[in-house]
Design a protein around this motif. Structure first.
Motif, PDB file in Angstrom:
ATOM      1  N   VAL A  33     -14.300  -0.268   4.615  1.00  0.00           N
ATOM      2  CA  VAL A  33     -13.367  -1.438   4.766  1.00  0.00           C
ATOM      3  C   VAL A  33     -14.401  -2.953   4.871  1.00  0.00           C
ATOM      4  CG1 VAL A  33     -11.812  -2.538   4.398  1.00  0.00           C
ATOM      5  CG2 VAL A  33     -11.742   0.152   4.433  1.00  0.00           C
ATOM      6  N   PRO A  34     -14.677  -3.394   3.306  1.00  0.00           N
ATOM      7  CA  PRO A  34     -15.403  -5.091   3.810  1.00  0.00           C
ATOM      8  C   PRO A  34     -15.206  -5.361   4.908  1.00  0.00           C
ATOM      9  CG  PRO A  34     -16.138  -3.523   1.089  1.00  0.00           C
ATOM     10  CD  PRO A  34     -14.562  -3.504   1.848  1.00  0.00           C
ATOM     11  N   LEU A  35     -13.872  -6.005   4.743  1.00  0.00           N
ATOM     12  CA  LEU A  35     -13.299  -6.266   6.197  1.00  0.00           C
ATOM     13  C   LEU A  35     -12.953  -6.337   7.025  1.00  0.00           C
ATOM     14  CD1 LEU A  35     -11.115  -9.386   6.280  1.00  0.00           C
ATOM     15  CD2 LEU A  35      -9.351  -7.648   6.062  1.00  0.00           C
ATOM     16  N   PHE A  36     -12.933  -4.440   7.088  1.00  0.00           N
ATOM     17  CA  PHE A  36     -13.193  -3.922   8.872  1.00  0.00           C
ATOM     18  C   PHE A  36     -14.122  -3.980   9.197  1.00  0.00           C
ATOM     19  CE2 PHE A  36     -13.629  -0.493  11.412  1.00  0.00           C
ATOM     20  CZ  PHE A  36     -12.631  -0.995  12.190  1.00  0.00           C
ATOM     21  N   LYS A  37     -15.195  -3.541   8.656  1.00  0.00           N
ATOM     22  CA  LYS A  37     -16.822  -3.640   8.966  1.00  0.00           C
ATOM     23  C   LYS A  37     -16.643  -5.361   9.556  1.00  0.00           C
ATOM     24  CE  LYS A  37     -21.508  -3.192   7.635  1.00  0.00           C
ATOM     25  NZ  LYS A  37     -21.972  -4.794   8.617  1.00  0.00           N
ATOM     26  N   GLN A  38     -16.533  -5.925   8.520  1.00  0.00           N
ATOM     27  CA  GLN A  38     -16.632  -7.688   8.983  1.00  0.00           C
ATOM     28  C   GLN A  38     -15.252  -8.122   9.821  1.00  0.00           C
ATOM     29  OE1 GLN A  38     -14.618 -10.459   6.716  1.00  0.00           O
ATOM     30  NE2 GLN A  38     -14.307 -11.896   7.769  1.00  0.00           N
ATOM     31  N   ARG A  39     -14.874  -7.608  10.378  1.00  0.00           N
ATOM     32  CA  ARG A  39     -13.816  -7.520  11.597  1.00  0.00           C
ATOM     33  C   ARG A  39     -14.723  -7.467  12.951  1.00  0.00           C
ATOM     34  NH1 ARG A  39      -7.588  -7.844   9.885  1.00  0.00           N
ATOM     35  NH2 ARG A  39      -8.083 -10.604   8.640  1.00  0.00           N
ATOM     36  N   TYR A  73      -6.183  -3.800  -4.376  1.00  0.00           N
ATOM     37  CA  TYR A  73      -6.904  -2.662  -4.104  1.00  0.00           C
ATOM     38  C   TYR A  73      -7.865  -2.599  -3.182  1.00  0.00           C
ATOM     39  CZ  TYR A  73      -4.341  -0.957  -8.266  1.00  0.00           C
ATOM     40  OH  TYR A  73      -3.238  -0.400  -9.619  1.00  0.00           O
ATOM     41  N   GLY A  74      -8.008  -3.713  -2.340  1.00  0.00           N
ATOM     42  CA  GLY A  74      -8.869  -3.980  -2.185  1.00  0.00           C
ATOM     43  C   GLY A  74      -9.329  -3.919  -0.624  1.00  0.00           C
ATOM     44  N   LEU A  75      -8.553  -2.826   0.139  1.00  0.00           N
ATOM     45  CA  LEU A  75      -8.746  -2.277   1.396  1.00  0.00           C
ATOM     46  C   LEU A  75      -8.517  -0.374   1.729  1.00  0.00           C
ATOM     47  CD1 LEU A  75      -6.361  -4.787   3.924  1.00  0.00           C
ATOM     48  CD2 LEU A  75      -8.545  -5.304   3.601  1.00  0.00           C
ATOM     49  N   PHE A  76      -8.635  -0.485  -0.070  1.00  0.00           N
ATOM     50  CA  PHE A  76      -8.520   0.614  -0.322  1.00  0.00           C
ATOM     51  C   PHE A  76      -9.811   1.516   0.347  1.00  0.00           C
ATOM     52  CE2 PHE A  76      -4.952   1.453  -3.223  1.00  0.00           C
ATOM     53  CZ  PHE A  76      -4.466   0.890  -2.979  1.00  0.00           C
ATOM     54  N   ALA A  77      -9.350   2.718   0.809  1.00  0.00           N
ATOM     55  CA  ALA A  77     -11.053   3.458   1.053  1.00  0.00           C
ATOM     56  C   ALA A  77     -11.510   4.734   0.771  1.00  0.00           C
ATOM     57  CB  ALA A  77     -10.767   3.672   3.146  1.00  0.00           C
ATOM     58  N   GLU A  78     -10.762   4.872  -0.090  1.00  0.00           N
ATOM     59  CA  GLU A  78     -10.910   5.964  -1.349  1.00  0.00           C
ATOM     60  C   GLU A  78     -11.266   5.523  -2.569  1.00  0.00           C
ATOM     61  OE1 GLU A  78     -12.062   8.929  -1.190  1.00  0.00           O
ATOM     62  OE2 GLU A  78     -11.544   9.715   1.055  1.00  0.00           O
ATOM     63  N   PRO A  79     -12.521   5.938  -3.142  1.00  0.00           N
ATOM     64  CA  PRO A  79     -12.360   4.901  -5.128  1.00  0.00           C
ATOM     65  C   PRO A  79     -11.289   5.290  -5.605  1.00  0.00           C
ATOM     66  CG  PRO A  79     -13.708   7.328  -4.876  1.00  0.00           C
ATOM     67  CD  PRO A  79     -12.962   7.156  -3.529  1.00  0.00           C
ATOM     68  N   MET A  80     -10.310   4.907  -7.081  1.00  0.00           N
ATOM     69  CA  MET A  80      -9.655   5.202  -7.235  1.00  0.00           C
ATOM     70  C   MET A  80      -9.293   6.582  -8.178  1.00  0.00           C
ATOM     71  SD  MET A  80      -7.773   1.849  -6.279  1.00  0.00           S
ATOM     72  CE  MET A  80      -5.631   1.917  -7.691  1.00  0.00           C
ATOM     73  N   GLU A  81     -10.478   6.852  -8.141  1.00  0.00           N
ATOM     74  CA  GLU A  81      -9.952   8.328  -8.980  1.00  0.00           C
ATOM     75  C   GLU A  81      -9.448   9.426  -7.828  1.00  0.00           C
ATOM     76  OE1 GLU A  81     -12.497   6.548  -9.111  1.00  0.00           O
ATOM     77  OE2 GLU A  81     -14.341   7.636  -9.835  1.00  0.00           O
ATOM     78  N   ASN A  82      -9.804   9.346  -6.768  1.00  0.00           N
ATOM     79  CA  ASN A  82      -8.717   9.301  -5.488  1.00  0.00           C
ATOM     80  C   ASN A  82      -7.052   9.318  -4.749  1.00  0.00           C
ATOM     81  OD1 ASN A  82     -10.980  11.413  -6.001  1.00  0.00           O
ATOM     82  ND2 ASN A  82     -11.756  10.359  -3.596  1.00  0.00           N
TER      83      ASN A  82
END
Ligand code: DLL
Length: 431
Positions: A33-39, A73-82
């Motif tokens: 999750v890029p936002l989490f990494k950034q924070r 969907y930008g904060l999802f931690a799984e690909p949409m297939e899942n």
């Protein structure tokens, strides 16, 4: 108990489990999750710095605004297939906030609700009428999943159509009811009026999605001749079942093996000691699809770590006693004044930005009215034009909010001006 080993786990063991899961979640989110990494980076934190739940307070907070900024969907931690399902609820303005669940997330959710149903004595012999709305709202399908998990017969009426709800309750022999507490009261009254109270086989109700008082509980219990239990949750964290009352109706057990609660001072952001009142914050340690770290719920309450008579060790939260933001819950639907303002500003040049939202409770149903000042030009126009504008605003509001409001165009300069902040909301309900 539905999952006795987990539900009665000694605190030390529970904390060890939470630590293990928190470490897993932080590492995973840092990578995904890029936002989490950034924070985390902004704080100079690495996943390895989180060694146990004792380090939770070091982690960055997350906010409803994040869901808006990264819509959908930008904060999802799984690909949409899942991602097997999405739900949504009101954002602070036009757009909804969207949450997603993997197969395992849906299964864990069903377990949380099943824990409650089992705790209050429901089983596969029960007929559970789910009168929460089905659809993007988490209430209907959330309660449904739990009822299926305990093997009960589910009666998925969804919300609305009171006469039909009662008829179904009588004919199908519903033994438990899931809906908002205000709707439960309304159903109780309607049942009295229709003379069908004695034909009901209800024994329990699972009520939540909006604040309700002990007085209201007693009234529902008296009217419907049932035990009324409180269930809490929010879409961002999962939906109904984040916490729930057991048979002792003495606070709601948080499913602590999945969600770690904290209470913070909303101004200083310090974590408050057990028992103190403040803002509730949750960290999801098992969620795969849409996990959140230190999510600020804006709900105000306190936590009680004393052992409960039922034997469950999971901490209990008290009934939420308000919010730190301006979100209103009207007929179970979340409404932000900013959503209303946005509609008003867009809809017509014939009105001014001076408006007031009036909420009350009449005959156990929330009333919802919006007074808006007309422009001088519209005021001078004929009544038909005024009514047309009212209708237009009403329609737009219904589209955006999902519930209808009475819209009243009032004379220019008739809404009292305040010297400080405009008083936009008058909430007369005594909850
Ligand atoms: O209301 C989930 C839910 C559905 C809970 C059915 C219980 C039963 P949202 O629409 O996202 O989710 O709204 C969440 O509703 O932050 C609280 O302010 C409020 N809320 C939910 N349950 C309770 C409760 C669902 N038992 C927001 N008591 C939360 C007081 C509640 N407030």
């Amino acid at each position: 108990m539905w999952q006795e080993k987990i539900e009665t786990m000694p605190r030390e063991e529970l904390e060890a489990l939470q630590s293990e899961r928190l470490i897993w979640q932080v590492k995973r989110m840092y990578e995904r999750v890029p936002l989490f990494k950034q924070r985390m980076d902004e704080k100079g934190l690495k996943p390895e710095d989180i060694k146990s739940v004792q380090d939770l307070h070091k982690l960055p907070f997350s906010y409803k605004q994040d869901l808006r900024d990264y819509y959908p969907y930008g904060l999802f931690a799984e690909p949409m297939e899942n991602i097997e399902r999405v739900h949504a609820s009101s954002g602070t303005t036009g757009k909804k906030i969207v949450v997603g669940y993997t197969k395992k997330d849906l299964s864990d959710w069903a377990d949380c609700v099943a824990r409650m149903m089992h705790a209050i004595g429901l089983s596969n012999r029960d007929f559970i009428q789910v009168s929460y709305g089905y659809g993007l709202f988490t209430g209907g399908l959330g309660a449904h999943g739990g009822a299926e998990r305990i093997g009960a017969t589910v009666i998925p009426t969804s919300s609305g159509n009171t006469a039909n709800q009662l008829q179904t309750m009588v004919d199908f022999g519903s033994t438990a009811l899931c809906c908002t507490p205000s709707y439960a009261l309304y159903l109780g009254e309607a049942a009295e009026e229709a003379g069908v109270i004695d034909k009901l086989q209800l024994k329990a109700g699972i009520f939540g999605a909006e604040p309700w008082s002990e007085d209201m509980r007693q009234e529902i219990e008296r009217k419907l001749h049932i035990k009324a239990y409180d269930i809490y949750g929010l879409s961002e964290i999962m939906g109904p079942g984040v916490s729930y009352e057991c048979e002792y109706q003495a606070g709601m057990h948080v499913c602590e093996d999945m969600f770690i609660p904290e209470i913070i001072d909303p101004d200083t952001l310090e974590v408050l000691p057990a028992g103190e009142k403040g803002e509730l914050v949750f960290t999801t340690i098992t969620k795969e699809g849409f996990p959140l770290i230190r999510y600020r719920t804006r709900d105000i309450c306190s936590l009680n770590y004393e052992k409960c008579k039922c034997g469950r060790t999971h901490v209990r939260m008290n009934k939420p006693q308000g919010r730190t933001d301006d979100m209103l819950i009207i007929r179970g639907v979340n409404v932000f004044p900013s959503q209303i303002e946005e509609v008003l500003l867009k809809v017509s040049g014939d009105i001014t930005p001076n408006y007031q939202i009036v909420v009350d409770r009449v005959n156990n149903t929330d009333t919802f009215d919006i007074n808006v000042e007309m422009s001088e030009a519209l005021f001078a126009d004929d009544i038909k034009t005024i009514e047309k504008t009212e209708r237009l605003i009403k329609e737009r509001l219904r589209d955006v909010l999902g519930i209808s409001a009475g819209v009243h165009l009032v004379n220019p300069k008739s809404i009292t001006r305040s010297e400080g902040k405009a008083k936009r909301v008058i909430d007369k309900r005594k909850i």
